[in-house]
Motif scaffolding. Structure first.
Motif, PDB file in Angstrom:
ATOM      1  N   UNK A  39      14.432   1.020   0.616  1.00  0.00           N
ATOM      2  CA  UNK A  39      14.976   2.168  -0.116  1.00  0.00           C
ATOM      3  C   UNK A  39      14.028   2.667  -1.205  1.00  0.00           C
ATOM      4  N   UNK A  40      13.041   1.848  -1.564  1.00  0.00           N
ATOM      5  CA  UNK A  40      12.064   2.234  -2.588  1.00  0.00           C
ATOM      6  C   UNK A  40      10.837   1.343  -2.448  1.00  0.00           C
ATOM      7  N   UNK A  41       9.740   1.774  -3.082  1.00  0.00           N
ATOM      8  CA  UNK A  41       8.518   0.965  -3.090  1.00  0.00           C
ATOM      9  C   UNK A  41       7.772   1.181  -4.395  1.00  0.00           C
ATOM     10  N   UNK A  42       6.851   0.281  -4.680  1.00  0.00           N
ATOM     11  CA  UNK A  42       5.901   0.432  -5.781  1.00  0.00           C
ATOM     12  C   UNK A  42       4.566  -0.112  -5.298  1.00  0.00           C
ATOM     13  N   UNK A  43       3.508   0.687  -5.504  1.00  0.00           N
ATOM     14  CA  UNK A  43       2.150   0.300  -5.126  1.00  0.00           C
ATOM     15  C   UNK A  43       1.335   0.182  -6.405  1.00  0.00           C
ATOM     16  N   UNK A  44       0.539  -0.875  -6.501  1.00  0.00           N
ATOM     17  CA  UNK A  44      -0.457  -0.934  -7.571  1.00  0.00           C
ATOM     18  C   UNK A  44      -1.830  -1.121  -6.933  1.00  0.00           C
ATOM     19  N   UNK A  45      -2.832  -0.480  -7.552  1.00  0.00           N
ATOM     20  CA  UNK A  45      -4.208  -0.551  -7.060  1.00  0.00           C
ATOM     21  C   UNK A  45      -5.092  -0.916  -8.249  1.00  0.00           C
ATOM     22  N   UNK A  50      -9.259  -9.991  -9.516  1.00  0.00           N
ATOM     23  CA  UNK A  50      -8.691 -10.637 -10.695  1.00  0.00           C
ATOM     24  C   UNK A  50      -7.546  -9.795 -11.273  1.00  0.00           C
ATOM     25  N   UNK A  51      -7.756  -8.473 -11.387  1.00  0.00           N
ATOM     26  CA  UNK A  51      -6.712  -7.601 -11.937  1.00  0.00           C
ATOM     27  C   UNK A  51      -5.494  -7.520 -11.016  1.00  0.00           C
ATOM     28  N   UNK A  52      -5.733  -7.408  -9.699  1.00  0.00           N
ATOM     29  CA  UNK A  52      -4.580  -7.292  -8.793  1.00  0.00           C
ATOM     30  C   UNK A  52      -3.791  -8.599  -8.780  1.00  0.00           C
ATOM     31  N   UNK A  53      -4.489  -9.751  -8.860  1.00  0.00           N
ATOM     32  CA  UNK A  53      -3.793 -11.037  -8.916  1.00  0.00           C
ATOM     33  C   UNK A  53      -2.954 -11.163 -10.189  1.00  0.00           C
ATOM     34  N   UNK A  54      -3.419 -10.508 -11.269  1.00  0.00           N
ATOM     35  CA  UNK A  54      -2.689 -10.529 -12.537  1.00  0.00           C
ATOM     36  C   UNK A  54      -1.593  -9.459 -12.588  1.00  0.00           C
ATOM     37  N   UNK A  55      -1.449  -8.676 -11.504  1.00  0.00           N
ATOM     38  CA  UNK A  55      -0.422  -7.634 -11.472  1.00  0.00           C
ATOM     39  C   UNK A  55      -0.796  -6.396 -12.263  1.00  0.00           C
ATOM     40  N   UNK A  56      -2.082  -6.203 -12.490  1.00  0.00           N
ATOM     41  CA  UNK A  56      -2.565  -5.083 -13.289  1.00  0.00           C
ATOM     42  C   UNK A  56      -3.151  -4.009 -12.373  1.00  0.00           C
ATOM     43  N   UNK A  86     -11.415  -1.355  -3.981  1.00  0.00           N
ATOM     44  CA  UNK A  86     -10.057  -1.197  -4.503  1.00  0.00           C
ATOM     45  C   UNK A  86      -9.178  -2.274  -3.878  1.00  0.00           C
ATOM     46  N   UNK A  87      -8.442  -2.972  -4.725  1.00  0.00           N
ATOM     47  CA  UNK A  87      -7.499  -4.006  -4.293  1.00  0.00           C
ATOM     48  C   UNK A  87      -6.089  -3.466  -4.495  1.00  0.00           C
ATOM     49  N   UNK A  88      -5.168  -3.747  -3.573  1.00  0.00           N
ATOM     50  CA  UNK A  88      -3.824  -3.205  -3.720  1.00  0.00           C
ATOM     51  C   UNK A  88      -2.768  -4.160  -3.179  1.00  0.00           C
ATOM     52  N   UNK A  89      -1.559  -3.946  -3.670  1.00  0.00           N
ATOM     53  CA  UNK A  89      -0.393  -4.654  -3.144  1.00  0.00           C
ATOM     54  C   UNK A  89       0.828  -3.780  -3.378  1.00  0.00           C
ATOM     55  N   UNK A  90       1.908  -4.143  -2.722  1.00  0.00           N
ATOM     56  CA  UNK A  90       3.123  -3.336  -2.758  1.00  0.00           C
ATOM     57  C   UNK A  90       4.335  -4.259  -2.794  1.00  0.00           C
ATOM     58  N   UNK A  91       5.390  -3.791  -3.416  1.00  0.00           N
ATOM     59  CA  UNK A  91       6.672  -4.452  -3.211  1.00  0.00           C
ATOM     60  C   UNK A  91       7.710  -3.384  -2.937  1.00  0.00           C
ATOM     61  N   UNK A 101       9.294  -9.782  -3.458  1.00  0.00           N
ATOM     62  CA  UNK A 101       8.105 -10.243  -4.153  1.00  0.00           C
ATOM     63  C   UNK A 101       6.959  -9.296  -3.808  1.00  0.00           C
ATOM     64  N   UNK A 102       5.887  -9.340  -4.594  1.00  0.00           N
ATOM     65  CA  UNK A 102       4.710  -8.551  -4.263  1.00  0.00           C
ATOM     66  C   UNK A 102       4.120  -9.060  -2.951  1.00  0.00           C
ATOM     67  N   UNK A 103       3.572  -8.155  -2.179  1.00  0.00           N
ATOM     68  CA  UNK A 103       2.885  -8.531  -0.946  1.00  0.00           C
ATOM     69  C   UNK A 103       1.614  -9.297  -1.281  1.00  0.00           C
ATOM     70  N   UNK A 104       1.016  -9.893  -0.261  1.00  0.00           N
ATOM     71  CA  UNK A 104      -0.324 -10.440  -0.430  1.00  0.00           C
ATOM     72  C   UNK A 104      -1.271  -9.269  -0.690  1.00  0.00           C
ATOM     73  N   UNK A 105      -2.296  -9.437  -1.523  1.00  0.00           N
ATOM     74  CA  UNK A 105      -3.206  -8.322  -1.792  1.00  0.00           C
ATOM     75  C   UNK A 105      -4.048  -7.963  -0.570  1.00  0.00           C
TER      76      UNK A 105
END
Length: 171
Positions: A39-45, A50-56, A86-91, A101-105
């Motif tokens: 129903x929704x998503x959030x992507x971070x890049x 190191x930053x993607x592992x820290x959720x930044x 660019x590193x990314x993950x989504x939940x 939970x966040x996906x694997x990067x």
């Protein structure tokens, strides 16, 4: 609960040398429960693992987007430059509004986006005229030459990219 898996950028898993300014991102939702939907998503890049592992997400944080879309979501963050990684993950959120939970990067790298971005020099040799074929010579002309270039680095390497073209004769 639900999870986002099989992350892809421009239809590829962890592609190298993407040549579009706004790559499209996709994933597959998985759930052991029947009838679950996103129903929704959030992507971070991020610009580093190191930053993607820290959720930044220093390049982009989509925020929560109310949508069932999980395919071909255009990147909407800071301008991507030639050669950058660019590193990314989504939940995702399920039909009960429960966040996964966040996906694997995953990652991608940018190719050269403009001719002026080419900073390297060619490794080559003078063109040699082929000798006339003699009886017993193999067909197809002379063998491909080997090109080598020695160089010295004066500092540690964090990341290196090599761009090679040789009409299918690259090892």
């Amino acid at each position: 609960g639900m999870s986002a898996e099989n992350l892809r950028c421009e239809y590829l898993v962890n592609p190298l040398g993407i040549d579009v300014a706004q790559p499209r991102l996709s994933w597959v939702c998985s759930s052991p429960a029947r009838g679950q939907v996103q129903t929704a998503y959030q992507i971070i890049v991020a610009s580093s693992k190191k930053d993607i592992d820290a959720g930044k997400g220093d390049l982009w944080d989509s925020g929560t987007v109310k949508s069932d879309r999980s395919s071909q979501i255009p990147y909407g963050g800071a301008e991507l430059k030639s050669g950058m990684a660019a590193w990314w993950k989504v939940h995702v959120w399920d039909k009960d509004n429960k966040a996964s939970n966040w996906s694997q990067p995953a990652m991608w790298t940018m190719g050269l986006l403009a001719p002026g971005d080419w900073k390297a020099s060619w490794i080559g040799m003078q063109q040699v005229q082929p000798k006339p074929a003699k009886k017993g010579d193999l067909p197809g002309g002379p063998p491909a030459p080997f090109f080598r270039k020695a160089f010295t680095l004066d500092k540690p390497v964090a990341r290196a990219m090599l761009t090679v073209t040789a009409r299918g004769l690259v090892e």
